[in-house]
Design an enzyme around this catalytic site. Structure first.
Site, PDB file in Angstrom:
ATOM      1  N   CYS A 158      -0.306   0.444   9.699  1.00 34.45           N
ATOM      2  CA  CYS A 158      -0.537   1.797   9.199  1.00 34.45           C
ATOM      3  C   CYS A 158      -1.969   2.007   8.748  1.00 34.45           C
ATOM      4  O   CYS A 158      -2.612   2.949   9.164  1.00 34.45           O
ATOM      5  CB  CYS A 158       0.429   2.097   8.062  1.00 34.45           C
ATOM      6  SG  CYS A 158       2.083   2.287   8.683  1.00 34.45           S
ATOM      7  N   HIS A 159      -2.464   1.140   7.856  1.00 33.75           N
ATOM      8  CA  HIS A 159      -3.833   1.317   7.372  1.00 33.75           C
ATOM      9  C   HIS A 159      -4.625   0.035   7.406  1.00 33.75           C
ATOM     10  O   HIS A 159      -5.676  -0.071   6.782  1.00 33.75           O
ATOM     11  CB  HIS A 159      -3.819   1.902   5.945  1.00 33.75           C
ATOM     12  CG  HIS A 159      -2.946   3.102   5.822  1.00 33.75           C
ATOM     13  ND1 HIS A 159      -1.707   3.070   5.221  1.00 33.75           N
ATOM     14  CD2 HIS A 159      -3.115   4.362   6.279  1.00 33.75           C
ATOM     15  CE1 HIS A 159      -1.171   4.277   5.301  1.00 33.75           C
ATOM     16  NE2 HIS A 159      -1.997   5.079   5.930  1.00 33.75           N
ATOM     17  N   GLY A 160      -4.088  -0.988   8.093  1.00 24.19           N
ATOM     18  CA  GLY A 160      -4.895  -2.179   8.356  1.00 24.19           C
ATOM     19  C   GLY A 160      -4.904  -3.249   7.296  1.00 24.19           C
ATOM     20  O   GLY A 160      -5.815  -4.074   7.261  1.00 24.19           O
ATOM     21  N   SER A 161      -3.943  -3.262   6.375  1.00 26.27           N
ATOM     22  CA  SER A 161      -3.924  -4.346   5.388  1.00 26.27           C
ATOM     23  C   SER A 161      -3.553  -5.657   6.059  1.00 26.27           C
ATOM     24  O   SER A 161      -2.703  -5.687   6.950  1.00 26.27           O
ATOM     25  CB  SER A 161      -2.898  -4.044   4.294  1.00 26.27           C
ATOM     26  OG  SER A 161      -3.289  -2.916   3.565  1.00 26.27           O
ATOM     27  N   HIS A 220       0.847  -1.199   0.000  1.00 34.07           N
ATOM     28  CA  HIS A 220       0.000   0.000   0.000  1.00 34.07           C
ATOM     29  C   HIS A 220       0.875   1.238   0.000  1.00 34.07           C
ATOM     30  O   HIS A 220       1.102   1.847  -1.033  1.00 34.07           O
ATOM     31  CB  HIS A 220      -0.945  -0.050   1.206  1.00 34.07           C
ATOM     32  CG  HIS A 220      -1.862   1.124   1.276  1.00 34.07           C
ATOM     33  ND1 HIS A 220      -2.068   1.832   2.438  1.00 34.07           N
ATOM     34  CD2 HIS A 220      -2.613   1.734   0.344  1.00 34.07           C
ATOM     35  CE1 HIS A 220      -2.930   2.818   2.195  1.00 34.07           C
ATOM     36  NE2 HIS A 220      -3.268   2.779   0.942  1.00 34.07           N
TER      37      HIS A 220
END
Lengths: 138, 689
Positions: A102-105, A83
């Site tokens: 960071c953004h939940g991947s 990402h």
């Protein structure tokens, strides 16, 4: 302005000894400034990865295509979230794989993206088995 | 509409120069005799403010560059050396870092002014586009500048933003490798960013020259949006605009000084006081506040390439404004619909900024998408539509008429300024709110002697803290930015130079190689730094169960927590900067023998109420009675915590007392100056109304 000779030389292939890595354990090495996870997968993790229908994945790829034949328990992936470049945490998330804070991947036990904003699976760096217990990355 | 160039110097030497290079005539016609509309309000002072800020950034930047080392293993330390050892280095650093924020604040106000009053319309299209180019250059410069201190945010922000370019089809990977100069963000990246960061401000200066030239060809816009027709409409730039700009600048400097001297870290991220580590990603990567709206737009789009395209598109759409908004009436003052939508647009931008600091989850994602649509909708749908369907109010016949008709236009400006300040405060303070999502209990606020505008370090507390550090903490934690001589510095623990030398001599310092090529040990000297207990990070980890005891020199600036709404707004006015000390103090006292029900702590870790995640590898370091104090202070854990925290706050910022003292002087001076300029401005303008 492309990478200079010393930078390229510092990125020369490295050898990693696999004997200290116990089953279920993983280590992180650095090559060309990138973190590389080397996972000694358990049978459960391999089975979970292989049971998933490939066509249902956001970035379809079979587990077999991401490991070396005869060395299925070893997963070698570049630990950079596809990402925006954060380092995912190993052994976290719903898929017994990696979780990027960071953004939940979320990635599974084959390093494939399952859920979250990342578009692609964790890339597999160029590597080969020098012997059953040693790999060369790069 | 350049001014009348009737300037002829009387002095023969100056006449000689003037004939060969008419620079005095140029300055005279551009900035003295230049006809300025007489109805300009204070939103027009920001152009001048921006020029001054550019000059200040270049000046402070060039001096900083004399002491900064752009190399990955030395950059962070060189910045700390500037702050600690270079004469007034702390001031230069604060001016440059806070100056960047003030520069962007001014440019956003300047741009919003342009949007509201239609300053981009014919014949000022090129002027406007040059402005967009300047803005893009500023964003590149600011981004690269933030990477230079090589802290965690510097490194990881660079990683995220350079990775964006991989979205470009076909060329993406090559572009990223070119940006990096290697296979990841590293030393080559830092070097080239330093080179470009030094270069771009001068490119900006060149484009600013073109910008001012284009402005002088068309003449300034004005709040009525009616072009100047006769001499009655204008006033010579000097003294009228000059004194008004000076007063505006002075007020702006007051805000600038507030940040430099009292709140230098309010707009920053505490993670940037931790040296960059390619192996550890911070929990929250947040760009500087001036990038937040665009960061929010980027994250709103689920597709990587589309997200990058929208982010850049959000800036580039500005360049097309003269052709999107074709309404004949220039100023929104006379466009009732456009005026309302303008203010809605301002709120959309502020909300996007607020979202940029939030984690991209749940309702924030939906809000981001709606607001992104609103943002683009304003430019691409609304403005063209309004140009066709809006019925504007009649504009004044001339600027002179506008001035005569005006009675008390000030209140509108003042209330708008207040609203902007509150909104800005919300935006700025929210940068810290990224941490609010951790659901961590906030440490209790403690009264510190060094807080507030008149804060001072308690000498006795610092000396006791030093004793605690020396007897307990130093077995695992280094203090490598503090030299023994610092103990004798003003604003410090108050050692005499002889005492500092004696203190140093008790230490064994590794030195060498000697003439035989061997390393040897010798007694410490005042110039030596506190030695670290371990030779390197690996040795430290091996001795501490895999965890690395951080160096404590900057710990009270490298730790923070969310203050929540509306506390962070009040913090701006109360000068609250003590998150770090509150955290350290709470951590030392926050150990609990048994964790609460349902919480499991891994083997080898200990439960601490305030440590993020609650499981800390450090065993409880301090207990009652561990250290005895010569001055009879109680030998309690609470006392140790407060004293060592005070000592560590000094270690993190040795010049704090000087900063606050100089700040008070600067503030009084600026308040006085602003007052005098205000009355002078009123006097100068008295005959103009």
């Amino acid at each position: 302005m492309n990478p200079d000779a010393s930078t390229i030389a510092a990125g020369a292939p490295i050898e990693v000894d696999l004997t200290p890595i116990a089953e279920g354990q993983d280590i992180k090495v650095f090559w060309r400034g990138k973190p590389i996870y080397i996972s000694h997968r358990t049978k459960k993790q391999i089975d979970e990865a292989r049971k998933v229908p490939v066509a249902s994945l956001p970035d379809p790829q079979s587990d077999e295509a991401r490991v070396k034949a005869g060395h299925d328990q070893w997963l070698v992936v570049i630990g950079i979230c596809t990402h925006l470049g954060c380092i995912p945490i190993a052994h976290e998330g719903n898929y017994n794989g990696f979780f990027c804070p960071c953004h939940g991947s979320q990635y599974d036990s084959s390093g494939r993206i399952r859920q979250g904003p990342a578009p692609a699976n964790l890339p597999v760096p160029p590597y080969q088995f020098v012997s059953d217990t040693k790999i060369q990355i790069g | 509409m350049s001014g009348p160039s009737d300037f002829q110097p009387t002095n023969p030497a100056l006449k000689w120069i003037e004939r060969r290079l008419p620079i005095m005539g140029l300055v005279h016609s551009s900035f003295v005799a230049y006809p300025t509309p007489r109805n300009l309000n204070y939103w027009w002072t920001f152009g001048g403010i921006l020029s001054i800020m550019l000059a200040l950034q270049i000046l402070t930047g060039v001096i900083l560059a004399m002491h900064y080392t752009p190399e990955a293993t030395m950059a962070f330390k060189s910045v700390e050396s500037i702050v600690r050892d270079v004469n007034y280095g702390w001031l230069l650093r604060n001016m440059h870092a806070c100056g960047a924020s003030m520069f962007f604040l001014a440019v956003y106000i300047h741009m919003f002014r342009g949007l509201y009053y239609g300053s981009y319309k014919e014949p000022r299209e090129v002027l406007w586009i040059l402005g967009v180019i300047i803005y893009l250059l500023m964003m590149a410069t600011g981004f690269m500048g933030y990477v230079l201190p090589w802290g965690q945010m510097s490194f990881w922000g660079a990683t995220v933003i350079t990775n964006l370019f991989s979205a470009v089809p076909y060329f993406g990977e090559s572009i990223v490798t070119l940006l990096w100069g290697g296979y990841s963000v590293g030393n080559p990246t830092l070097n080239r960013f330093f080179s470009l960061h030094y270069l771009l401000p001068f490119v900006i200066a060149g484009v600013v020259v073109l910008h001012v030239w284009a402005l002088h060809v068309a003449g300034q816009n004005n709040p009525a949006g009616v072009e100047a027709k006769t001499e009655k409409d204008t006033l010579p730039f000097t003294p009228y605009a000059t004194i008004k700009d000076a007063f505006g600048l002075s007020c702006f400097m007051l805000l600038y000084a507030w940040f430099i001297f009292y709140m230098p870290n309010y707009l920053g991220d505490s993670d940037n006081y931790v040296v960059a580590n390619p192996g550890v990603t911070p929990a929250h990567i947040v760009p500087e506040w001036y990038y937040l709206p665009f960061y929010a737009i980027l994250r709103s789009i689920p597709n990587k390439l589309a997200g990058v395209a929208c982010m850049f598109g959000a800036i580039l759409v500005l360049a097309f404004l003269p052709w999107l908004d074709t309404a004949r009436t220039r100023s929104s003052k006379y466009r009732p619909l456009a005026k309302q939508f303008f203010w809605i647009f301002v709120i959309v931008c502020l909300l996007l900024g607020w979202l940029g600091a939030k984690p991209a989850e749940g309702v924030y994602v939906i809000a981001g998408r709606i607001l992104t649509i609103c943002y683009f909708g304003y430019f691409l749908i609304l403005l063209p539509l309004l140009s066709r369907i809006e019925k504007p109010r009649p504009v004044p016949n001339s600027i002179a008429d506008d001035v005569l008709a005006k009675n008390g236009g000030r209140p509108a400006m003042v209330s708008a300024a207040m609203a902007l300040m509150v909104a800005g405060g919300l935006l700025f303070g929210n940068v810290q709110n990224a941490r609010a999502e951790d659901h961590q209990e906030a440490p209790p606020s403690v009264k510190w002697s060094f807080s507030g505008p008149f804060g001072k370090f308690d000498r006795g507390s610092m000396q006791r803290g030093l004793k605690v550090y020396k007897e307990v903490c130093s077995s695992c934690h280094g203090l490598s930015y503090i030299a023994f001589r610092n103990l004798a510095d003003a604003g410090g623990p108050g050692f005499s130079t002889a005492q500092a030398a004696a203190f140093a001599s008790e230490y064994k310092i590794k030195d060498g190689p000697n003439d035989q090529g061997d390393m040897f040990e010798r007694a410490g000297r005042p110039a030596d730094y506190f030695p670290s207990p371990f030779a390197n990070e690996q040795a430290a980890r091996a001795a501490n169960g895999g965890a690395y005891p951080p160096d404590l020199s900057l710990i009270t600036k490298a730790r923070s927590y969310a203050r929540g709404f509306p506390t962070f707004l009040f913090d701006f006015f109360t000068q609250f900067q003590e998150q770090g000390p509150n955290y350290v103090n709470a951590l030392l006292q926050g150990y609990e023998e048994t964790p609460p029900a349902g919480v499991t702590i891994p083997d080898g870790s200990y439960y601490n109420k305030y440590f993020p995640g609650h499981a800390v590898k450090m065993p409880k370091p301090l207990s009652d009675g561990q250290v005895t104090f010569d001055d009879g202070s109680p030998a309690t854990l609470a006392q140790y915590s407060r004293d060592v925290t005070t000592f560590l706050m000094w270690a993190a910022e040795p010049h704090m007392e000087e900063r606050k003292r100089l700040g008070m002087q600067v503030f009084l001076f600026l308040i006085l100056l602003s007052g005098l300029l205000y009355f002078t401005k009123k006097k100068v303008w008295a005959n103009a109304h």
